[in-house]
Design a protein around this motif. Structure first.
Motif, short mmCIF file in Angstrom:
data_model
loop_
_atom_site.label_atom_id
_atom_site.label_comp_id
_atom_site.label_asym_id
_atom_site.label_seq_id
_atom_site.Cartn_x
_atom_site.Cartn_y
_atom_site.Cartn_z
N LYS A 243 10.41 42.98 13.45
CA LYS A 243 10.05 43.87 12.34
C LYS A 243 9.28 45.07 12.88
N SER A 244 9.39 46.17 12.18
CA SER A 244 8.57 47.33 12.49
C SER A 244 7.40 47.38 11.52
N ALA A 245 6.39 48.17 11.84
CA ALA A 245 5.23 48.28 10.95
C ALA A 245 5.64 48.79 9.57
N ARG A 246 6.70 49.62 9.51
CA ARG A 246 7.15 50.16 8.22
C ARG A 246 7.79 49.09 7.34
N GLU A 247 8.32 48.03 7.96
CA GLU A 247 8.97 46.97 7.20
C GLU A 247 7.99 45.96 6.63
N VAL A 248 6.72 46.09 6.98
CA VAL A 248 5.69 45.19 6.47
C VAL A 248 5.24 45.67 5.10
N ASP A 249 5.31 44.78 4.10
CA ASP A 249 4.97 45.17 2.73
C ASP A 249 3.47 45.11 2.46
N ALA A 250 2.75 44.23 3.17
CA ALA A 250 1.31 44.10 2.93
C ALA A 250 0.62 43.70 4.22
N VAL A 251 -0.55 44.31 4.46
CA VAL A 251 -1.40 43.92 5.59
C VAL A 251 -2.65 43.29 5.01
N VAL A 252 -2.88 42.03 5.35
CA VAL A 252 -3.99 41.26 4.78
C VAL A 252 -5.01 40.97 5.87
N LEU A 253 -6.25 41.39 5.63
CA LEU A 253 -7.32 41.16 6.59
C LEU A 253 -8.12 39.93 6.20
N VAL A 254 -8.35 39.07 7.18
CA VAL A 254 -9.05 37.80 6.95
C VAL A 254 -10.14 37.66 8.00
N GLY A 255 -11.25 37.01 7.63
CA GLY A 255 -12.34 36.79 8.58
C GLY A 255 -13.44 37.81 8.40
N GLY A 256 -14.68 37.36 8.59
CA GLY A 256 -15.83 38.22 8.34
C GLY A 256 -15.85 39.49 9.17
N SER A 257 -15.32 39.44 10.40
CA SER A 257 -15.36 40.61 11.27
C SER A 257 -14.43 41.72 10.79
N CYS A 258 -13.50 41.40 9.86
CA CYS A 258 -12.61 42.42 9.30
C CYS A 258 -13.34 43.37 8.36
N LYS A 259 -14.56 43.02 7.98
CA LYS A 259 -15.32 43.91 7.10
C LYS A 259 -15.88 45.11 7.84
N MET A 260 -15.79 45.09 9.17
CA MET A 260 -16.28 46.23 9.96
C MET A 260 -15.37 47.44 9.73
N PRO A 261 -15.92 48.56 9.25
CA PRO A 261 -15.09 49.76 9.03
C PRO A 261 -14.38 50.24 10.28
N VAL A 262 -14.99 50.05 11.46
CA VAL A 262 -14.34 50.52 12.69
C VAL A 262 -13.06 49.73 12.96
N VAL A 263 -13.05 48.44 12.58
CA VAL A 263 -11.85 47.62 12.74
C VAL A 263 -10.78 48.08 11.77
N GLN A 264 -11.17 48.32 10.51
CA GLN A 264 -10.21 48.77 9.50
C GLN A 264 -9.62 50.12 9.87
N LYS A 265 -10.46 51.04 10.37
CA LYS A 265 -9.96 52.37 10.74
C LYS A 265 -8.97 52.26 11.90
N TYR A 266 -9.27 51.39 12.83
CA TYR A 266 -8.36 51.24 13.97
C TYR A 266 -7.01 50.69 13.51
N LEU A 267 -7.03 49.73 12.59
CA LEU A 267 -5.77 49.17 12.08
C LEU A 267 -5.00 50.22 11.28
N ASN A 268 -5.73 51.06 10.53
CA ASN A 268 -5.07 52.16 9.82
C ASN A 268 -4.34 53.08 10.80
N TYR A 269 -5.00 53.37 11.92
CA TYR A 269 -4.41 54.24 12.95
C TYR A 269 -3.23 53.54 13.63
N LEU A 270 -3.41 52.26 13.99
CA LEU A 270 -2.38 51.56 14.75
C LEU A 270 -1.12 51.33 13.93
N LEU A 271 -1.30 50.95 12.66
CA LEU A 271 -0.16 50.62 11.80
C LEU A 271 0.31 51.81 10.96
N GLN A 272 -0.42 52.93 11.05
CA GLN A 272 -0.05 54.14 10.31
C GLN A 272 0.08 53.88 8.81
#
Length: 391
Positions: A243-272
């Motif tokens: 699958k490509s990132a575009r074919e993914v319908d939902a990205v679900v973050l789990v785990g306390g460390s996912c609340k870090m904005p720097v992690v979320q921003k990086y995933l936004n950048y990586l998965l566009q």
């Protein structure tokens, strides 16, 4: 356990441990207050406390458990987890992968039809990434990947290292108690950066006060090696799941460390993409395990769903390597990400004429040579341990 134990990490660092989940299924030994413990024995103490708390709350005895583990746990770690549950007094009905539990709850909550989800499970000590497809009442795991030695605690360690360097100090010059205080302040600094752009870290060491100010931008720059380690399992799971990132319908973050904005921003950048769902990251896995328990007992309030899982590592045996004698080659029988339950048949032949015996060692891993993969010695070890002998 819990908050009291975290306080003891500072006051009694020699007799307190954390993040031992990373070493489940290994030979690592912890020495606490003159006694020696294996990781599964420490986990059993935590599970026993959870059991007591739940029994007190529910007013009834609990005998069975569904225990969640990182999807990238190998067979030794899974057997050790099951053993920990039994030591705690449970009959362990099922070991369920944490991203599988999260996707089960998310599907039950959102009622998505014919959707592909990427579950990014980033906790304190481990990272799991799963690609999940949901259709009708079926939740099918397509591929899993992860890093059992990457988690929020690595960001704590990074911020602590930044502090030592910023203040021109060497950690080796200070006591274990002082180092534990710095690590605790680093964790608090990480929490502050969750809610604000900058944070200040202040620690008194040897009667002198030291300060460091850190911003999210600076943390992103310093954490580049950690982010690259995060990206590898994501790329691998998309490749394995075709699958490509575009074919993914939902990205679900789990785990306390996912609340870090720097992690979320990086995933936004990586998965566009910006439509990343953060829904009860601290509790989603527990809620998913609860949904699975409800399905198991055929609870009328829970929709009957079928959860399929996969083999996280390739399984195979060693065969003679004529090009490099003495370094047996891995012959894969069940490839990684094969749907479970799974059965495969391979035909092997003897090496020499008139050979009367064949020893089949089972290995798991992706390396070409069996010596670089992990042998399934768990059952052997348990056998010899029960006999009271060493292996």
């Amino acid at each position: 356990m819990g908050k009291i134990a975290k306080e003891r990490l500072v006051t009694h660092p020699e007799d307190t441990v954390s993040v031992f989940k990373r070493f489940m299924g290994t030979e690592k030994i912890y020495s606490l207050a003159g006694k020696k413990y294996r990781p599964e024995e420490l986990s059993a103490l935590v599970l026993k406390r959870l059991k007591e708390d739940a029994e007190h709350y529910l007013g009834e005895e609990i005998t069975e458990a569904v225990i969640s583990v990182p999807a990238y746990f190998n067979d030794l770690a899974r057997n050790a987890t099951k053993n920990a549950g039994e030591l705690a007094g449970f009959h362990v009905e099922r070991i369920i992968n944490e991203p599988s539990a999260a996707s089960l709850y998310y599907q039950c909550r959102s009622q998505m039809e014919d959707a592909v989800m990427l579950v990014f499970d980033f906790g304190g000590g481990t990272l799991d990434v799963s690609l999940v497809e949901c259709f009708d009442n079926i939740v099918e795991i397509l591929a899993v990947s992860g890093d059992n030695h990457l988690g929020g605690s690595d960001f704590d360690r990074l911020i602590a290292d930044m502090f030592w360097k910023s203040c021109g100090l060497s950690e080796n010059r200070f006591s274990a108690e002082d180092a534990a205080i710095v690590l605790e302040r680093a964790e608090n600094c990480k929490f502050e950066l969750t809610g604000q752009e900058t944070a200040q870290m202040c620690v008194t060491l040897a009667g002198r006060e030291y300060r460091m100010e850190v911003s999210r931008k600076e943390l992103i720059l310093q954490a580049e090696p950690l982010f690259e380690r995060m990206a590898q399992p994501i790329r691998r799971v998309l490749s394995d799941g075709q699958k490509s990132a575009r074919e993914v319908d939902a990205v679900v973050l789990v785990g306390g460390s996912c609340k870090m904005p720097v992690v979320q921003k990086y995933l936004n950048y990586l998965l566009q993409r910006t439509d990343i769902a953060v829904v009860s990251p601290d509790y989603m896995i527990a809620l998913g395990a609860g949904v699975y328990a409800g399905i198991k007992e055929r609870n009328a309030d829970i929709r009957d769903m079928l959860l399929t899982d996969i083999c996280p590592f390739s399984l195979g045996t060693g065969i003679v390597n004529y090009n490099e004698p003495g370094r047996d080659r891995m012959s894969v029988i069940i490839p990684r990400n094969s749907a479970l339950p799974c059965s495969r048949t391979h035909i092997y032949c003897t090496v020499c004429d008139n050979q009367s015996e064949i020893c089949f060692e089972v290995y798991q891993g992706e390396a070409m040579h069996v010596e670089d993969n992990m042998a399934d010695n768990y059952h052997k070890r348990e056998f010899y341990r029960n006999l009271g002998t060493s292996y």
